[in-house]
Structures are given as structure tokens and as C-alpha cells.
Design an enzyme around this catalytic site. Structure first.
Site, PDB file in Angstrom:
ATOM      1  N   CYS A  20      47.612  27.642  48.804  1.00  0.00           N
ATOM      2  CA  CYS A  20      49.085  26.760  48.562  1.00  0.00           C
ATOM      3  C   CYS A  20      48.971  25.521  49.357  1.00  0.00           C
ATOM      4  CB  CYS A  20      50.720  27.305  48.986  1.00  0.00           C
ATOM      5  SG  CYS A  20      50.044  28.350  49.947  1.00  0.00           S
ATOM      6  N   HIS A  55      56.374  33.998  46.924  1.00  0.00           N
ATOM      7  CA  HIS A  55      55.713  33.099  45.830  1.00  0.00           C
ATOM      8  C   HIS A  55      55.640  33.682  45.047  1.00  0.00           C
ATOM      9  CE1 HIS A  55      56.580  28.986  47.895  1.00  0.00           C
ATOM     10  NE2 HIS A  55      57.309  29.078  47.337  1.00  0.00           N
TER      11      HIS A  55
HETATM   12  N1  ARG Z   1      56.316  28.195  55.262  1.00  0.00           N
HETATM   13  C1  ARG Z   1      56.170  27.632  53.633  1.00  0.00           C
HETATM   14  C2  ARG Z   1      57.163  28.144  53.419  1.00  0.00           C
HETATM   15  O1  ARG Z   1      58.181  29.115  53.583  1.00  0.00           O
HETATM   16  C3  ARG Z   1      55.221  28.321  53.013  1.00  0.00           C
HETATM   17  C4  ARG Z   1      54.690  28.006  51.873  1.00  0.00           C
HETATM   18  C5  ARG Z   1      53.688  28.631  51.095  1.00  0.00           C
HETATM   19  N2  ARG Z   1      53.450  28.227  50.307  1.00  0.00           N
HETATM   20  C6  ARG Z   1      52.857  29.194  48.943  1.00  0.00           C
HETATM   21  N3  ARG Z   1      53.146  28.572  47.964  1.00  0.00           N
HETATM   22  N4  ARG Z   1      53.062  30.126  49.469  1.00  0.00           N
HETATM   23  O2  ARG Z   1      58.108  27.705  52.243  1.00  0.00           O
END
Ligand code: ARG
Length: 301
Positions: A294, A198
């Protein structure tokens, strides 16, 4: 190509941050308690080593402390009830992108999640936004394209400009709709390292002039875009970026930075820049690939 999408340096000819109108700062954050939080499947490399390994009491304590840290920074915290069975709903940034349009209207753009296990998270958020005066916007999609909200779309502090990451979770085609819905230009950044799946794992604007990044998460064209717009680019070490998710920090009103504890070099740079730095422990959430940024969604108005 639509006039307000930027993908390579050449597209930025004639573009200036100074010409981007001001954007209202967030009025607070929305968070979801980790009542059902768990690592059940490896949606990202962090999760692979931690299936079934979350200490939920510890996670709850860390989340309560994070709420207290936001409040102490002067940030208003709203809470949305967790939906049973949604183990990743605690990552409130992902199921939508919030913001305002130039006329001040508050908008929540509902995400189209990449993984089936996260798709139902959007339902409760839609209800919450409708009850709190947001226009709820939906993406037109052929059903296959994904957009993971504020995880991959990050507002430039104080400016009508969005930074859009793609490569793992979000499809670049979705940014055309993001630009149209918010009436705001989008600078697209390509992510090339799956550890940084991300945008918010490798890119953290600190002030309107400064950003914290992990450079090798991006392709060369994207780094050129970042260097062109931000006069100050602070890079974080691999250890801070990976083990402590230092770039998943957040800065409240260009003043108080909340960051995973132990990210000493990154925290030092922030302090040298005049920011107040608050170190928080989000280690249970790092097991799932998330930290401070997040675990909240920004609210407006
Ligand atoms: N376990 C979540 C996923 O893989 C974590 C998300 C974390 N969010 C972020 N924006 N980094 O979707």
C-alpha cells in the site's frame, strides 16, 4: 444483480479464470514520500498503540530503500509530491484504483475515503493522473459510501478480474461501479476481522495461480471463492500476518516479491514457488497499518 459481480460460490457457475481476457501488467509504480507521515489517530488497530510514535528520519530511510528495491527489481518508480498536513498520503494505494479498460485506455478511479482526515489526498493524485494520460473516473455516491482504491480492490495478475474486499473501509455497493468503469468482473470478499481492515492486509496474489492469504480475515463464503479460483493457496501465520503484515507484500511481474523482513515462513513459501524474494524493512509504516503493497500505486501504459 449485475452479471459481472460474484459474491458466493453459486455465482461462479459458468465462470472460469481461463475465460478472463489477459490484462496488461503494470508498467511501474507511483509513490509518495513520507515527508508529513505520522500516526495521529487510530483509524485501525495498528495505529492505536503508536499515536505520535513515528520516527520520520527512519521512515524516510525505509521509504528510500523501498524505492531502491523496486528499481532493482526492474520496476519504474514515479514520485508524487506529498501534500502538507496529509499524514497518510504516503499510502499511495488507497486514494485511487488504477487499471486499463479492455480497449487499453488507462483509468484512475478516484476513491471516496472513509475517514475525513484522508479525503483531501485524492486532489493531488487527480492532478497527477490527468497530467500523465489517465482518464480520471469518479464514483457516483450518495455521499456516505466509501471505496478505498487499491487497498480494497486488487487485480488478479495478468487477468481482467478484480478482487474486491469490503466490511470495514469499502462499501460493497461500490463494486458495481468499479466493474462498470473498468468493464471487468469483480469477485467480492467479506472481511470480518478488524485487524485486516483492507483486502491488501490479508490477500496477496503471487502469480496467476497462487495467492497468499490470512484465512480468518474472511467469512466462509469468501474463502470458498478464493479456493475455487486459485489452485494454490498459501496461508500465513498469525505472527507474520499481524506483526509483519506479510500479506501486504507485492510481487512485481510474477517474479520478484517484496515483503516485510522477518516474514520467514511466507518468504520461504514464495522462494519454494520460484519467486525471487527481497526482504525490506517497513516497520515505521506497519505502525500505521501499512507495508510494501500500500506504499505504492500501480501504473499502466
Ligand atoms: N493509516 C492508514 C489508514 O488507516 C493506513 C493505510 C494502509 N493502507 C492499506 N491499504 N493497508 O488508512
Amino acid at each position: 444483480m449485475s452479471a459481472n459481480l460474484y459474491r458466493v460460490l453459486g455465482d461462479l457457475k459458468g465462470f472460469s479464470l481461463r475465460n478472463c481476457p489477459p490484462m496488461s501488467e503494470p508498467s511501474g509504480v507511483l509513490m509518495c514520500p513520507p515527508e508529513y507521515f505520522q500516526v495521529l489517530s487510530a483509524k485501525n488497530p495498528y495505529m492505536a498503540r503508536h499515536i505520535g510514535d513515528v520516527n520520520r528520519d527512519k521512515a524516510q530511510k525505509q521509504w528510500d530503500d523501498l524505492v531502491a528495491a523496486f528499481a532493482a527489481a526492474g520496476c519504474n518508480v514515479s514520485v508524487i509530491a506529498a501534500t502538507p498536513g496529509l499524514e497518510d498520503m504516503v499510502f499511495a494505494a488507497n486514494s485511487s484504483l488504477t487499471g486499463t479498460r479492455p480497449d487499453g485506455e488507462k483509468v484512475a478511479l478516484i476513491s471516496s475515503m472513509r475517514h475525513a482526515s484522508r479525503r483531501r489526498e485524492t486532489e493531488a493524485f487527480e492532478v497527477w493522473y490527468e497530467a500523465h494520460g489517465y482518464r480520471v473516473a469518479r464514483l457516483k455516491s450518495g455521499g456516505h459510501e466509501a471505496f478505498e482504491g487499491s487497498g480494497d480492490a486488487v487485480w488478479h495478475p495478468g487477468k481482467r478480474l478484480i478482487w474486491g474486499g469490503h466490511g470495514f473501509r469499502t462499501d460493497p455497493a461500490m463494486f458495481e461501479q468499479v466493474a462498470e468503469i473498468f468493464k471487468t468482473p469483480v469477485i467480492q470478499l467479506k472481511l470480518v476481522n478488524e485487524r485486516f481492515y483492507h483486502l491488501d492486509t490479508c490477500f496477496c496474489p503471487l502469480t496467476p495461480e497462487a495467492v497468499l492469504i490470512y484465512p480468518s480475515a474472511f467469512d466462509a463464503a469468501s474463502l470458498e471463492l478464493i479456493l475455487k479460483i486459485f489452485p494454490v493457496v498459501v496461508t500465513v501465520s498469525e505472527a507474520d500476518a499481524v506483526s509483519r503484515m506479510a500479506c501486504n507484500a507485492t510481487v512485481w511481474r510474477s517474479k520478484t516479491a517484496l515483503i516485510q523482513k522477518g516474514s520467514d515462513a511466507a518468504a520461504g513459501h514464495m522462494r519454494a514457488m520460484g519467486l525471487d524474494v527481497v526482504e525490506v524493512d517497513t516497520s515505521e509504516f506497519v505502525k500505521s497499518g501499512g507495508s510494501v503493497y500500500c506504499l505504492k500505486q500501480s501504473l499502466f501504459g
